[in-house]
Enzyme design. Structure first.
Site, PDB file in Angstrom:
ATOM      1  N   TYR A  33     -31.893 -23.184  28.920  1.00 44.67           N
ATOM      2  CA  TYR A  33     -31.509 -21.924  29.079  1.00 44.67           C
ATOM      3  C   TYR A  33     -31.682 -21.507  30.423  1.00 44.67           C
ATOM      4  O   TYR A  33     -32.243 -22.181  31.204  1.00 44.67           O
ATOM      5  CB  TYR A  33     -32.201 -20.938  28.264  1.00 44.67           C
ATOM      6  CG  TYR A  33     -33.760 -20.669  28.560  1.00 44.67           C
ATOM      7  CD1 TYR A  33     -34.663 -21.843  28.204  1.00 44.67           C
ATOM      8  CD2 TYR A  33     -34.198 -19.363  29.044  1.00 44.67           C
ATOM      9  CE1 TYR A  33     -36.075 -21.640  28.784  1.00 44.67           C
ATOM     10  CE2 TYR A  33     -35.633 -19.329  29.220  1.00 44.67           C
ATOM     11  CZ  TYR A  33     -36.316 -20.223  29.371  1.00 44.67           C
ATOM     12  OH  TYR A  33     -37.585 -20.226  29.630  1.00 44.67           O
ATOM     13  N   HIS A 102     -32.356 -36.735  14.145  1.00 40.71           N
ATOM     14  CA  HIS A 102     -33.124 -36.543  15.329  1.00 40.71           C
ATOM     15  C   HIS A 102     -32.385 -36.929  16.461  1.00 40.71           C
ATOM     16  O   HIS A 102     -32.119 -36.291  17.390  1.00 40.71           O
ATOM     17  CB  HIS A 102     -34.420 -37.304  15.308  1.00 40.71           C
ATOM     18  CG  HIS A 102     -35.515 -36.609  14.562  1.00 40.71           C
ATOM     19  ND1 HIS A 102     -35.518 -36.452  13.274  1.00 40.71           N
ATOM     20  CD2 HIS A 102     -36.680 -36.184  15.082  1.00 40.71           C
ATOM     21  CE1 HIS A 102     -36.920 -35.813  13.172  1.00 40.71           C
ATOM     22  NE2 HIS A 102     -37.403 -35.651  14.199  1.00 40.71           N
ATOM     23  N   LYS A 146     -35.766 -26.871  31.877  1.00 42.51           N
ATOM     24  CA  LYS A 146     -35.783 -25.599  31.437  1.00 42.51           C
ATOM     25  C   LYS A 146     -35.363 -25.464  29.905  1.00 42.51           C
ATOM     26  O   LYS A 146     -34.374 -25.005  29.430  1.00 42.51           O
ATOM     27  CB  LYS A 146     -35.297 -24.505  32.382  1.00 42.51           C
ATOM     28  CG  LYS A 146     -35.732 -23.077  31.874  1.00 42.51           C
ATOM     29  CD  LYS A 146     -34.966 -21.940  33.118  1.00 42.51           C
ATOM     30  CE  LYS A 146     -35.494 -20.719  32.766  1.00 42.51           C
ATOM     31  NZ  LYS A 146     -36.795 -20.248  32.889  1.00 42.51           N
ATOM     32  N   GLU A 183     -48.609 -23.888  36.330  1.00 37.34           N
ATOM     33  CA  GLU A 183     -47.490 -22.918  36.473  1.00 37.34           C
ATOM     34  C   GLU A 183     -48.053 -21.860  35.567  1.00 37.34           C
ATOM     35  O   GLU A 183     -48.775 -22.360  34.727  1.00 37.34           O
ATOM     36  CB  GLU A 183     -46.338 -22.937  36.516  1.00 37.34           C
ATOM     37  CG  GLU A 183     -45.806 -23.986  35.381  1.00 37.34           C
ATOM     38  CD  GLU A 183     -44.453 -24.274  35.002  1.00 37.34           C
ATOM     39  OE1 GLU A 183     -43.609 -24.092  35.908  1.00 37.34           O
ATOM     40  OE2 GLU A 183     -43.808 -25.038  34.119  1.00 37.34           O
ATOM     41  N   LEU A 207     -41.582 -26.178  36.450  1.00 37.43           N
ATOM     42  CA  LEU A 207     -40.467 -26.052  36.543  1.00 37.43           C
ATOM     43  C   LEU A 207     -39.981 -25.664  38.073  1.00 37.43           C
ATOM     44  O   LEU A 207     -40.699 -24.974  38.588  1.00 37.43           O
ATOM     45  CB  LEU A 207     -40.087 -24.693  35.688  1.00 37.43           C
ATOM     46  CG  LEU A 207     -38.627 -24.353  35.715  1.00 37.43           C
ATOM     47  CD1 LEU A 207     -37.608 -25.162  34.810  1.00 37.43           C
ATOM     48  CD2 LEU A 207     -38.321 -22.765  35.269  1.00 37.43           C
TER      49      LEU A 207
END
Lengths: 289, 289
Positions: A33, A102, A146, A183, A207
């Protein structure tokens, strides 16, 4: 007012949008996303966000079946037609619908969608401070993707809220052991130490934030030394200034951390200077209309 | 033939089931699941699966708004009305629909659904062998929660398929470093060494498998020593027998691992004996109709 959503090429009312039960985004977190800020009716850093979306998709071997410039055009049109002035675009791509198994299926059409949410116009630099709590970094090791596999972030963020804090900061190696700051739940972490801007390198644990990259660039432009290196929790708490960055937050200075006041509880000069420079960059790309 | 799904108390055609775009299962992997085997029209180990579902839900602080016995009754009725003889029930619970925000929202109704898929009747013990490949365990550290944040498992399973293998086994600490075997993508891992059954303890790195627990119980009943302890990759590859277990697989012996034949490529005596005992247990609970 009707809330609209763009889904696989069509703009439809949000309440008519249907995700299949066997969409792999719903059963396997098999998706990625982006969140894109809109200022004055213009998406900010759109190309950088789309480049990262394609990188994230490659990281999970998801082939997006649309060209980036076509998607960019659809986003711009959506913003214009929807009259979005100050807000964000939430964009998500999943592997699509397939019988549950899977392994990545072949020949399945990805689910691609985006919609907007309003946000307040940007606040003046230094107006918004946040408090942090430290939590152990229990996430997977491909944080440069992400992905929508955000359950660890959900739990960490909830722990922060319940502790009366605003955001959780991940500590790799344990909080009690003064492990390494990576982070935050939904933002990157920065410390200012002896005049230098310090943040963890991107990769397995961090990220590549779009705002993060902009801030490093702006810092270099101001001759602020940039150090991409790990800091322990103890080192970071001794910093002269601490702040976090994200697309939605821009920069928030940190006034408290694990219940202790940080840097007098006020935004420091480097934090303010970088935030002002960021606003300059935003205004260049998204001029006031 | 219409495919049916039970969703929040209603049984509807699958193609009419609609997951909201802002269901937190779709945006945050904020949910848990179970897979329950149906033999001869009877769910096997249903209570154990539901107990684990509630444990997983507690692990992510999800309050299921249905009683376990009510859900069990709904599952039994669904199996009966749908005429499911040999198959599985896939059951998923998510936090429900709320405007996107990491923190757990209050007052939101969870999304709870299940549906069935047909499966072949059980094969005789020792008929199905599998090959493994080793992959680094990059998953988060709360693997005792059966969460839908399965993206690492998707990538590992796909790597296995592409290598011509059937299943991936996770190695914590790295494959080249001969780290510790934890479990597989969608199954638990067992080695038989000097007559003892060895498997990693459940917890941060290993799901408490329902079949796993049954097998430990059955082994003790056969006076096979059970050792819940970590094995390194090198140690495990030297085992006398290697097998994996899951609800859908029951027991599959491992005939090859990273391209090397294991234990002559045949199911060993302990593996066979445990699989026969498992079938006995299944037939007690789900008698042939």
């Amino acid at each position: 007012m009707t809330q609209w959503i763009w889904m696989n090429g069509q703009t439809i009312p949000m309440d008519q949008a249907r995700i299949g039960v066997e969409d792999r985004g719903f059963q396997f977190a098999d998706g990625v996303y982006e969140v894109i800020r809109v200022y004055e009716g213009q998406p900010f850093a759109l190309n950088a966000h789309l480049a990262r979306l394609w990188n994230s998709a490659a990281g999970i071997r998801l082939n997006l079946t649309i060209a980036a410039d076509e998607l960019a055009a659809a986003i711009r049109k959506f913003i214009e037609l929807g009259g979005v002035r100050e807000g964000m675009i939430y964009l998500q791509a999943t592997r699509g619908v397939a019988p549950r198994n899977h392994a990545i299926p072949e020949g399945v059409q990805p689910t691609l969608l985006f919609y907007s949410r309003p946000l307040e116009p940007m606040a003046a630099p230094g107006q918004v401070g946040v408090s942090l709590i430290s939590v152990e970094d229990e996430r997977w090791k491909r944080c440069w993707v992400k992905s929508i596999a955000l359950l660890p972030n959900v739990l960490a963020k909830t722990a922060a809220i319940e502790a009366g804090a605003d955001e959780a900061v991940f500590v790799d190696g344990g909080v009690m052991q003064s492990g390494v700051i990576t982070e935050c739940c939904a933002s990157n972490f920065f410390a200012v130490m002896n005049g230098a801007l310090v943040t963890h390198p991107v990769g397995a644990r961090v990220l590549p934030g779009i705002t993060r990259a902009l801030l490093l660039d702006l810092a270099r432009g101001q001759n602020i030394p940039v150090q991409e290196r790990p800091l322990t929790l103890a080192q970071a708490k001794g910093a002269d200034e601490v702040f976090i960055s994200s697309t939605v937050r821009e920069i928030n200075f940190v006034h408290a951390w694990d219940g202790v006041r940080i840097a007098d509880g006020r935004p420091g000069p480097v934090t303010l200077s970088l935030h002002r420079a960021l606003h300059g960059r935003i205004r260049e790309e998204c001029p006031m209309g």
